[in-house]
Design a protein around this motif. Structure first.
Motif, PDB file in Angstrom:
ATOM      1  N   ASP A   1      10.693   0.896  -8.367  1.00 23.64           N
ATOM      2  CA  ASP A   1       9.719  -0.043  -8.917  1.00 23.64           C
ATOM      3  C   ASP A   1       8.713  -0.436  -7.831  1.00 23.64           C
ATOM      4  N   ARG A   2       9.212  -0.686  -6.628  1.00 23.68           N
ATOM      5  CA  ARG A   2       8.334  -1.057  -5.505  1.00 23.68           C
ATOM      6  C   ARG A   2       7.469   0.130  -5.053  1.00 23.68           C
ATOM      7  N   VAL A   3       8.025   1.327  -5.103  1.00 26.62           N
ATOM      8  CA  VAL A   3       7.227   2.518  -4.784  1.00 26.62           C
ATOM      9  C   VAL A   3       6.058   2.632  -5.762  1.00 26.62           C
ATOM     10  N   MET A   4       6.338   2.420  -7.045  1.00 26.19           N
ATOM     11  CA  MET A   4       5.255   2.486  -8.034  1.00 26.19           C
ATOM     12  C   MET A   4       4.264   1.350  -7.828  1.00 26.19           C
ATOM     13  N   LEU A   5       4.738   0.167  -7.488  1.00 22.77           N
ATOM     14  CA  LEU A   5       3.848  -0.958  -7.204  1.00 22.77           C
ATOM     15  C   LEU A   5       2.879  -0.585  -6.076  1.00 22.77           C
ATOM     16  N   SER A   6       3.384  -0.016  -5.015  1.00 22.66           N
ATOM     17  CA  SER A   6       2.565   0.400  -3.885  1.00 22.66           C
ATOM     18  C   SER A   6       1.578   1.492  -4.296  1.00 22.66           C
ATOM     19  N   THR A   7       2.059   2.452  -5.059  1.00 25.34           N
ATOM     20  CA  THR A   7       1.227   3.566  -5.522  1.00 25.34           C
ATOM     21  C   THR A   7       0.127   3.073  -6.458  1.00 25.34           C
ATOM     22  N   GLU A   8       0.509   2.229  -7.415  1.00 24.55           N
ATOM     23  CA  GLU A   8      -0.473   1.692  -8.369  1.00 24.55           C
ATOM     24  C   GLU A   8      -1.551   0.883  -7.662  1.00 24.55           C
ATOM     25  N   ALA A   9      -1.134   0.032  -6.735  1.00 18.15           N
ATOM     26  CA  ALA A   9      -2.103  -0.777  -6.001  1.00 18.15           C
ATOM     27  C   ALA A   9      -3.101   0.119  -5.277  1.00 18.15           C
ATOM     28  N   HIS A  10      -2.613   1.185  -4.686  1.00 16.29           N
ATOM     29  CA  HIS A  10      -3.479   2.115  -3.962  1.00 16.29           C
ATOM     30  C   HIS A  10      -4.577   2.678  -4.867  1.00 16.29           C
ATOM     31  N   TYR A  11      -4.221   3.008  -6.093  1.00 16.05           N
ATOM     32  CA  TYR A  11      -5.169   3.642  -7.011  1.00 16.05           C
ATOM     33  C   TYR A  11      -5.956   2.674  -7.885  1.00 16.05           C
ATOM     34  N   LEU A  12      -5.416   1.473  -8.146  1.00 17.56           N
ATOM     35  CA  LEU A  12      -6.002   0.630  -9.184  1.00 17.56           C
ATOM     36  C   LEU A  12      -6.599  -0.696  -8.718  1.00 17.56           C
ATOM     37  N   LEU A  13      -6.360  -1.093  -7.482  1.00 22.30           N
ATOM     38  CA  LEU A  13      -6.827  -2.404  -7.034  1.00 22.30           C
ATOM     39  C   LEU A  13      -7.788  -2.275  -5.852  1.00 22.30           C
ATOM     40  N   PRO A  14      -8.777  -3.155  -5.762  1.00 24.30           N
ATOM     41  CA  PRO A  14      -9.768  -3.055  -4.686  1.00 24.30           C
ATOM     42  C   PRO A  14      -9.158  -3.056  -3.283  1.00 24.30           C
ATOM     43  N   SER A  15      -8.152  -3.879  -3.064  1.00 29.74           N
ATOM     44  CA  SER A  15      -7.535  -3.963  -1.726  1.00 29.74           C
ATOM     45  C   SER A  15      -6.594  -2.807  -1.441  1.00 29.74           C
ATOM     46  N   LYS A  16      -6.294  -2.037  -2.499  1.00 31.75           N
ATOM     47  CA  LYS A  16      -5.298  -0.960  -2.429  1.00 31.75           C
ATOM     48  C   LYS A  16      -3.907  -1.506  -2.061  1.00 31.75           C
ATOM     49  N   GLY A  17      -3.756  -2.833  -2.126  1.00 29.74           N
ATOM     50  CA  GLY A  17      -2.496  -3.481  -1.763  1.00 29.74           C
ATOM     51  C   GLY A  17      -2.357  -3.691  -0.271  1.00 29.74           C
ATOM     52  N   ASN A  18      -3.348  -3.284   0.497  1.00 29.95           N
ATOM     53  CA  ASN A  18      -3.254  -3.336   1.958  1.00 29.95           C
ATOM     54  C   ASN A  18      -3.206  -4.750   2.523  1.00 29.95           C
ATOM     55  N   THR A  19      -3.658  -5.733   1.769  1.00 24.96           N
ATOM     56  CA  THR A  19      -3.702  -7.109   2.277  1.00 24.96           C
ATOM     57  C   THR A  19      -2.602  -7.993   1.695  1.00 24.96           C
ATOM     58  N   TRP A  20      -1.707  -7.432   0.929  1.00 23.18           N
ATOM     59  CA  TRP A  20      -0.666  -8.226   0.285  1.00 23.18           C
ATOM     60  C   TRP A  20       0.346  -8.735   1.301  1.00 23.18           C
ATOM     61  N   ASP A  21       0.675 -10.010   1.200  1.00 25.13           N
ATOM     62  CA  ASP A  21       1.666 -10.611   2.099  1.00 25.13           C
ATOM     63  C   ASP A  21       2.995  -9.870   2.067  1.00 25.13           C
ATOM     64  N   MET A  22       3.374  -9.392   0.905  1.00 24.72           N
ATOM     65  CA  MET A  22       4.683  -8.736   0.779  1.00 24.72           C
ATOM     66  C   MET A  22       4.788  -7.462   1.626  1.00 24.72           C
ATOM     67  N   TRP A  23       3.665  -6.909   2.051  1.00 24.11           N
ATOM     68  CA  TRP A  23       3.694  -5.684   2.847  1.00 24.11           C
ATOM     69  C   TRP A  23       3.436  -5.943   4.331  1.00 24.11           C
ATOM     70  N   LEU A  24       3.279  -7.189   4.738  1.00 23.88           N
ATOM     71  CA  LEU A  24       2.875  -7.484   6.102  1.00 23.88           C
ATOM     72  C   LEU A  24       3.958  -7.224   7.150  1.00 23.88           C
ATOM     73  N   LYS A  25       5.213  -7.313   6.760  1.00 22.23           N
ATOM     74  CA  LYS A  25       6.283  -7.002   7.717  1.00 22.23           C
ATOM     75  C   LYS A  25       6.223  -5.507   8.030  1.00 22.23           C
ATOM     76  N   PRO A  26       6.460  -5.123   9.283  1.00 23.25           N
ATOM     77  CA  PRO A  26       6.434  -3.689   9.620  1.00 23.25           C
ATOM     78  C   PRO A  26       7.399  -2.890   8.748  1.00 23.25           C
ATOM     79  N   ASN A  27       6.944  -1.763   8.276  1.00 29.07           N
ATOM     80  CA  ASN A  27       7.733  -0.824   7.462  1.00 29.07           C
ATOM     81  C   ASN A  27       8.218  -1.414   6.145  1.00 29.07           C
ATOM     82  N   SER A  28       7.567  -2.467   5.647  1.00 20.91           N
ATOM     83  CA  SER A  28       8.022  -3.075   4.400  1.00 20.91           C
ATOM     84  C   SER A  28       7.389  -2.430   3.163  1.00 20.91           C
ATOM     85  N   ARG A  29       6.261  -1.756   3.361  1.00 21.13           N
ATOM     86  CA  ARG A  29       5.591  -1.138   2.214  1.00 21.13           C
ATOM     87  C   ARG A  29       6.115   0.274   2.006  1.00 21.13           C
ATOM     88  N   PRO A  30       6.624   0.544   0.793  1.00 25.55           N
ATOM     89  CA  PRO A  30       7.071   1.919   0.521  1.00 25.55           C
ATOM     90  C   PRO A  30       5.877   2.878   0.553  1.00 25.55           C
TER      91      PRO A  30
END
Length: 190
Positions: free
Chosen positions: A122-151
């Motif tokens: 589910d998190r892999v798809m969240l990361s993938t979807e953000a990359h393709y569908l959102l302006p930030s590509k998910g790159n600025t999301w707090d949930m991904w700020l920890k090192p190696n936290s983004r799938p």
């Protein structure tokens, strides 16, 4: 006080505070999820929860968890999709969601709470979807700020943003495929 149920597209009264396994109908689930846009509709194109669920189930291919992946957001067919940053402020919603998911997974003989692999996909798809569908590509999301936290973005699986009718059919076809596979496996064991 208004009686605590919603009427589904099939005419079923779904009591969301006291869900019972017999209240669930796969057609109702597929229909509602296909009409429900992810990201509160704040994505580049309409992208349904049904298509998302279908893709999560594909990521789980070969694990025996495919049906759990397909149904992992099943509660949203009855109490809608609420974005995770908002959900954290709605403890009653979270309890209701948990009760619905428990009853849904009971109906289909699935493990609940969900296996960690389902949550991971589910998190892999969240990361993938953000990359393709959102302006930030998910790159600025707090949930991904920890090192190696983004799938990592899943290569080869990306949102197509299909029409709700197509998404519903993808969901139902995948459901039928998985149920037939489960039944064939049961029959082969006997």
């Amino acid at each position: 006080m208004i009686e605590p149920y919603i009427e589904t597209v099939s005419g079923t009264k779904f009591y969301f505070q006291q869900p019972e396994p017999e209240m669930f109908n796969i057609e109702d689930i597929a229909h509602a999820l296909s009409m429900n846009c992810r990201y509160t509709g704040q994505c580049a194109r309409f992208y349904s929860v049904a298509e998302h669920s279908y893709l999560v189930s594909l990521l789980l291919e070969g694990t025996g968890l495919e049906l759990a992946g397909l149904l992992h957001d099943g509660s949203e067919a009855y109490i809608t999709d609420i974005a995770s940053p908002i959900k954290q402020f709605l403890p009653d919603y979270l309890k209701m969601e948990d009760n619905i998911m428990d009853a849904l997974f009971t109906k289909y003989g699935l493990e609940y709470p969900m296996h960690p692999a389902v949550k991971h996909c589910d998190r892999v798809m969240l990361s993938t979807e953000a990359h393709y569908l959102l302006p930030s590509k998910g790159n600025t999301w707090d949930m991904w700020l920890k090192p190696n936290s983004r799938p990592k973005i899943e290569a080869g699986i990306m949102p197509s943003c299909v029409d709700p009718k197509v998404a519903k059919n993808l969901f139902l076809d995948r459901y039928t495929e998985l149920i037939n596979r489960i039944n064939d496996n049961k029959n082969n064991r006997n």
